[in-house]
Design a protein around this motif. Structure first.
Motif, PDB file in Angstrom:
ATOM      1  N   ASN A 115       0.792  -1.242   0.000  1.00  0.00           N
ATOM      2  CA  ASN A 115       0.000   0.000   0.000  1.00  0.00           C
ATOM      3  C   ASN A 115       0.819   1.286   0.000  1.00  0.00           C
ATOM      4  OD1 ASN A 115      -1.663  -2.103   2.030  1.00  0.00           O
ATOM      5  ND2 ASN A 115      -2.748  -1.337   0.238  1.00  0.00           N
ATOM      6  N   VAL A 116       2.069   1.191  -0.471  1.00  0.00           N
ATOM      7  CA  VAL A 116       2.899   2.390  -0.580  1.00  0.00           C
ATOM      8  C   VAL A 116       2.906   2.815  -2.045  1.00  0.00           C
ATOM      9  CG1 VAL A 116       5.260   3.296  -0.440  1.00  0.00           C
ATOM     10  CG2 VAL A 116       4.371   1.841   1.392  1.00  0.00           C
ATOM     11  N   TYR A 117       2.641   4.083  -2.289  1.00  0.00           N
ATOM     12  CA  TYR A 117       2.588   4.557  -3.661  1.00  0.00           C
ATOM     13  C   TYR A 117       4.000   4.848  -4.187  1.00  0.00           C
ATOM     14  CZ  TYR A 117       1.235   6.940  -7.821  1.00  0.00           C
ATOM     15  OH  TYR A 117       1.112   7.288  -9.132  1.00  0.00           O
ATOM     16  N   ALA A 118       4.283   4.393  -5.411  1.00  0.00           N
ATOM     17  CA  ALA A 118       5.608   4.612  -5.990  1.00  0.00           C
ATOM     18  C   ALA A 118       5.464   5.028  -7.438  1.00  0.00           C
ATOM     19  CB  ALA A 118       6.418   3.332  -5.915  1.00  0.00           C
ATOM     20  N   GLU A 119       6.386   5.837  -7.902  1.00  0.00           N
ATOM     21  CA  GLU A 119       6.380   6.238  -9.302  1.00  0.00           C
ATOM     22  C   GLU A 119       7.775   6.014  -9.874  1.00  0.00           C
ATOM     23  OE1 GLU A 119       5.017  10.163 -11.290  1.00  0.00           O
ATOM     24  OE2 GLU A 119       3.534   9.667  -9.752  1.00  0.00           O
ATOM     25  N   MET A 120       7.834   5.484 -11.095  1.00  0.00           N
ATOM     26  CA  MET A 120       9.125   5.197 -11.709  1.00  0.00           C
ATOM     27  C   MET A 120       9.425   6.220 -12.802  1.00  0.00           C
ATOM     28  SD  MET A 120      10.312   1.530 -13.134  1.00  0.00           S
ATOM     29  CE  MET A 120      10.108   1.565 -14.893  1.00  0.00           C
ATOM     30  N   LEU A 121      10.650   6.736 -12.816  1.00  0.00           N
ATOM     31  CA  LEU A 121      11.082   7.662 -13.865  1.00  0.00           C
ATOM     32  C   LEU A 121      12.434   7.197 -14.394  1.00  0.00           C
ATOM     33  CD1 LEU A 121      10.133  11.058 -12.122  1.00  0.00           C
ATOM     34  CD2 LEU A 121       8.985  10.004 -14.078  1.00  0.00           C
ATOM     35  N   PRO A 122      12.803   7.593 -15.596  1.00  0.00           N
ATOM     36  CA  PRO A 122      14.124   7.183 -16.104  1.00  0.00           C
ATOM     37  C   PRO A 122      15.242   7.757 -15.235  1.00  0.00           C
ATOM     38  CG  PRO A 122      12.861   8.354 -17.796  1.00  0.00           C
ATOM     39  CD  PRO A 122      12.049   8.399 -16.545  1.00  0.00           C
ATOM     40  N   CYS A 123      16.370   7.048 -15.159  1.00  0.00           N
ATOM     41  CA  CYS A 123      17.457   7.457 -14.267  1.00  0.00           C
ATOM     42  C   CYS A 123      18.037   8.814 -14.627  1.00  0.00           C
ATOM     43  CB  CYS A 123      18.554   6.405 -14.296  1.00  0.00           C
ATOM     44  SG  CYS A 123      19.173   6.099 -15.952  1.00  0.00           S
ATOM     45  N   THR A 124      17.732   9.269 -15.842  1.00  0.00           N
ATOM     46  CA  THR A 124      18.280  10.552 -16.291  1.00  0.00           C
ATOM     47  C   THR A 124      17.447  11.742 -15.789  1.00  0.00           C
ATOM     48  OG1 THR A 124      17.050  10.055 -18.290  1.00  0.00           O
ATOM     49  CG2 THR A 124      19.416   9.726 -18.391  1.00  0.00           C
ATOM     50  N   GLN A 125      16.377  11.474 -15.032  1.00  0.00           N
ATOM     51  CA  GLN A 125      15.504  12.531 -14.508  1.00  0.00           C
ATOM     52  C   GLN A 125      16.315  13.592 -13.742  1.00  0.00           C
ATOM     53  OE1 GLN A 125      12.085  13.060 -14.678  1.00  0.00           O
ATOM     54  NE2 GLN A 125      12.502  14.922 -13.513  1.00  0.00           N
ATOM     55  N   LYS A 126      16.135  14.860 -14.120  1.00  0.00           N
ATOM     56  CA  LYS A 126      16.796  15.953 -13.381  1.00  0.00           C
ATOM     57  C   LYS A 126      15.966  16.252 -12.134  1.00  0.00           C
ATOM     58  CE  LYS A 126      20.387  17.062 -15.890  1.00  0.00           C
ATOM     59  NZ  LYS A 126      20.790  15.649 -15.735  1.00  0.00           N
ATOM     60  N   ILE A 127      16.626  16.288 -11.016  1.00  0.00           N
ATOM     61  CA  ILE A 127      15.915  16.492  -9.762  1.00  0.00           C
ATOM     62  C   ILE A 127      15.224  17.864  -9.738  1.00  0.00           C
ATOM     63  CG2 ILE A 127      16.218  16.701  -7.243  1.00  0.00           C
ATOM     64  CD1 ILE A 127      16.272  13.796  -8.469  1.00  0.00           C
ATOM     65  N   ALA A 128      15.883  18.880 -10.306  1.00  0.00           N
ATOM     66  CA  ALA A 128      15.300  20.230 -10.309  1.00  0.00           C
ATOM     67  C   ALA A 128      13.974  20.270 -11.087  1.00  0.00           C
ATOM     68  CB  ALA A 128      16.293  21.216 -10.912  1.00  0.00           C
ATOM     69  N   ASP A 129      13.772  19.320 -12.022  1.00  0.00           N
ATOM     70  CA  ASP A 129      12.548  19.323 -12.834  1.00  0.00           C
ATOM     71  C   ASP A 129      11.388  18.563 -12.189  1.00  0.00           C
ATOM     72  OD1 ASP A 129      13.973  20.700 -14.672  1.00  0.00           O
ATOM     73  OD2 ASP A 129      14.381  18.981 -15.985  1.00  0.00           O
ATOM     74  N   LEU A 130      11.623  17.912 -11.047  1.00  0.00           N
ATOM     75  CA  LEU A 130      10.552  17.149 -10.393  1.00  0.00           C
ATOM     76  C   LEU A 130       9.490  18.108  -9.871  1.00  0.00           C
ATOM     77  CD1 LEU A 130      12.120  14.410  -8.085  1.00  0.00           C
ATOM     78  CD2 LEU A 130      10.688  14.070 -10.097  1.00  0.00           C
ATOM     79  N   THR A 131       8.206  17.741 -10.076  1.00  0.00           N
ATOM     80  CA  THR A 131       7.151  18.642  -9.614  1.00  0.00           C
ATOM     81  C   THR A 131       6.669  18.243  -8.215  1.00  0.00           C
ATOM     82  OG1 THR A 131       5.611  17.236 -10.783  1.00  0.00           O
ATOM     83  CG2 THR A 131       6.301  19.259 -11.909  1.00  0.00           C
ATOM     84  N   TRP A 132       7.204  17.157  -7.667  1.00  0.00           N
ATOM     85  CA  TRP A 132       6.810  16.703  -6.327  1.00  0.00           C
ATOM     86  C   TRP A 132       8.057  16.263  -5.583  1.00  0.00           C
ATOM     87  CZ3 TRP A 132       7.860  11.346  -6.095  1.00  0.00           C
ATOM     88  CH2 TRP A 132       8.072  10.740  -7.351  1.00  0.00           C
ATOM     89  N   LYS A 133       7.957  16.236  -4.239  1.00  0.00           N
ATOM     90  CA  LYS A 133       9.140  15.828  -3.480  1.00  0.00           C
ATOM     91  C   LYS A 133       8.990  14.381  -3.009  1.00  0.00           C
ATOM     92  CE  LYS A 133      12.470  16.972   0.021  1.00  0.00           C
ATOM     93  NZ  LYS A 133      12.632  16.496   1.330  1.00  0.00           N
ATOM     94  N   PRO A 134       9.850  13.492  -3.475  1.00  0.00           N
ATOM     95  CA  PRO A 134       9.753  12.105  -3.027  1.00  0.00           C
ATOM     96  C   PRO A 134      10.125  11.969  -1.551  1.00  0.00           C
ATOM     97  CG  PRO A 134      11.651  12.417  -4.481  1.00  0.00           C
ATOM     98  CD  PRO A 134      10.941  13.724  -4.422  1.00  0.00           C
ATOM     99  N   LYS A 135       9.533  10.956  -0.878  1.00  0.00           N
ATOM    100  CA  LYS A 135       9.909  10.697   0.513  1.00  0.00           C
ATOM    101  C   LYS A 135      11.071   9.727   0.588  1.00  0.00           C
ATOM    102  CE  LYS A 135       7.458  11.020   4.151  1.00  0.00           C
ATOM    103  NZ  LYS A 135       6.519  10.910   5.255  1.00  0.00           N
ATOM    104  N   ALA A 136      11.305   9.010  -0.511  1.00  0.00           N
ATOM    105  CA  ALA A 136      12.407   8.052  -0.558  1.00  0.00           C
ATOM    106  C   ALA A 136      12.730   7.806  -2.024  1.00  0.00           C
ATOM    107  CB  ALA A 136      11.989   6.751   0.109  1.00  0.00           C
TER     108      ALA A 136
END
Ligand code: XMP
Length: 520
Positions: free
Chosen positions: A23-44
């Motif tokens: 019951n933990v929500y997870a989202e997968m993105l390519p490893c090349t994802q720029k952190i500055a472009d993330l629109t949400w803050k991951p908890k882990a």
């Protein structure tokens, strides 16, 4: 939310799945994802495995900014090596490769900060794990200590002494690692404090709100339904969200199963209340299929004709209510999405799965995909929760080109009729025997050759039906289903007695590979 950075391992999507199971929500993105472009803050964050060597030229690397987010990070396989590489470059080619089962020995450090031992909390000291790697660490990177070892990897598990950074050489996401889910749970819930609030009920209400926000108060949506579980569940969600502004279209292509259109109309329209138009285009499809035997040509003709008919119907609808239809509903599932977003190395190619590309362009429609985060079994769960009948929820997959790829010669009304009726008897008997759900897919195919038979006192020169039933988990490999011989005898008798034009029945005992599930 847990962010999974995908480095291209074939197991990456399983990490998402294991987390959802707790019951933990997870989202997968390519490893090349720029952190500055993330629109949400991951908890882990989890770094997945991958087929590369971190020290090789052109190997993919995570944005170093991930380490500045201050959230727990777990590296799996390549992910562990990526952490070691970014934090000390201590990775080299291993002298022994390690593939398959291995024994993990856990080292506990009760004298260190509590987070160090937390990853393996509740895991047995010596436990089986699944390994798949050629490289290994030449030393632990600065600040890290060993928390587990295996015969070929002295640093099979690492933890940073001060901050929650971890690396493990084995794959916790595969079912061959018995404590794998526990380890992921320790990481996400105990260490990263992610909430376990991802449930299907929550998904339904969130998704309905999301659709309402996207579509707005005036726009209309169209979508094709086939009678399969994915398009039905997608249609039901859309109907719940926008009611009669959703227009479902069922195109009768002349190669659906016996009574299928009537049943879809009954279930979707009468039972589920969905606004459905059935378009009988069977003549149009069958005319175009006349004389065609080549399977790929059949597929193309059916695909193109479908787009043509669907577009014509959509235009009629638009003209009918004078409002623009802005969205096209598609029941795309997560495995298809993964296929198009997962990291495929430096020469990344994005595959599009939508056979509706033409519609989107010609009609300037925007795509809406409410099931894009779900796996098949989750869609079934969702369907059951939303009141879709069990029969439909558990229906075997049926290919878009339908019976046309189960008729091995030319597709004519007569041939469709024979294949349909034989198929109907086979499936009916399977259901009666209570084994429908044990079988992944079953159908009858019609061979284009004739053989001699005697019926009564008459010699006949009739066609042959081949039955196929397989079990599989992923449809990539499959085994034939081992029916009781009495069952086969009964089905065979019924088919030759009840279906005119058939004098013999064969059962296909080919595995996939090499035999595909369909005959064409
Ligand atoms: P094969 O025959 O490749 O089938 O072993 C694997 C799965 O894919 C389905 N299949 C199709 N589905 N359009 C579809 O929508 C097609 O052209 C098609 N060909 C195969 C097949 O029924 C099985 O579930």
């Amino acid at each position: 939310t847990v962010l999974i950075l995908d480095f291209g391992s074939q197991y990456s999507h399983l990490i998402t799945r294991r987390l959802r199971e707790i019951n933990v929500y997870a989202e997968m993105l390519p490893c090349t994802q720029k952190i500055a472009d993330l629109t949400w803050k991951p908890k882990a964050i989890i770094f997945s495995g991958g087929p590369y060597s971190v020290y090789a030229e052109g190997a993919p690397h995570a944005d170093p900014a991930v380490f500045d987010l201050g959230v727990p990070i777990l590296g799996i396989c390549y992910g562990l090596q990526e952490i070691a590489w970014q934090r000390g470059k201590n990775v080299s080619a291993g002298d022994k490769r390690e593939y398959g089962n291995s024994t993990l020995h856990i080292e506990r450090h009760t004298d260190k900060a509590p987070h160090v031992d937390a990853l393996f909390d509740g895991v047995e000291d010596d436990t089986n794990v699944w390994m798949s790697h050629g490289d290994k660490l030449s030393a632990a990177p600065p600040g890290f200590i060993t928390i587990a070892s295996s015969p070929n990897a002295p640093w099979a598990g690492l933890a940073h002494e001060e901050i929650p950074l971890y690396g493990i050489q084995f794959h916790p996401e595969v079912t061959h690692t018995p404590f794998g889910s526990k380890i992921l749970e320790n990481f996400a819930v105990k260490i990263a404090k992610c909430q376990q609030n991802w449930t299907m009920e929550e998904f339904i209400s969130k998704e309905i709100k999301r659709i309402q926000t996207i579509v707005g108060p005036d726009s209309h949506v169209i979508g094709a339904v086939s009678g399969g579980v994915d398009s039905t569940v997608a249609a039901k969600l859309m109907h719940e969200a926008i009611g009669s502004r959703f227009h479902a279209i069922l195109v009768d292509n002349g190669v659906m199963r016996l009574n299928e259109c009537e049943q879809v109309l009954e279930t979707l329209n009468k039972h589920l209340g969905i606004n459905l138009t059935v378009v009988d285009a069977s003549d149009e499809f069958l005319e175009k299929l006349a004389g065609v035997e080549d399977p790929e040509k059949k597929r193309k003709i059916i695909g193109n004709t479908f787009i043509h008919v669907f577009q014509r119907e959509a235009e009629k609808l638009t003209a009918g209510h004078g409002k623009d239809i802005d969205y096209l509903l598609q029941g795309t599932l997560y495995p298809d999405v993964i296929e198009s977003i997962s990291f495929k190395g430096p020469s990344q190619t994005i595959k599009t799965h939508h056979n509706v590309g033409g519609l989107l362009e010609n009609m300037r429609l925007k795509l809406i995909e409410p099931l894009r985060e779900l796996f098949k079994d989750e869609v079934r769960k969702l369907g059951t929760l939303m009141g879709i009948p069990e029969d439909l929820v558990w229906r075997h997959p049926f290919p878009g080109p339908g019976i046309a790829i189960r008729i091995l010669g030319e597709v004519t009304r007569e041939q469709v009729d024979i294949a349909r009726r034989a198929d109907h008897i086979f499936i009916e008997e399977i259901k009666k025997a209570g084994i429908y759900r044990e079988i992944s897919q079953a159908f009858a195919a019609l061979l284009p050759i004739r053989a001699v038979g005697v019926m009564g006192d008459q010699r006949k020169y009739d066609q042959i039906i081949a039955l196929r039933a397989v079990t599989t988990t992923d449809f990539m490999t499959a085994d034939w289903y081992d029916f009781d011989s009495k069952f086969l005898k009964h089905v065979s008798n019924r088919i030759v007695n009840e279906v005119d034009g058939v004098c013999r029945v064969l059962y296909d005992v080919s595995q996939k590979p090499p035999g595909t599930i369909e005959f064409l």
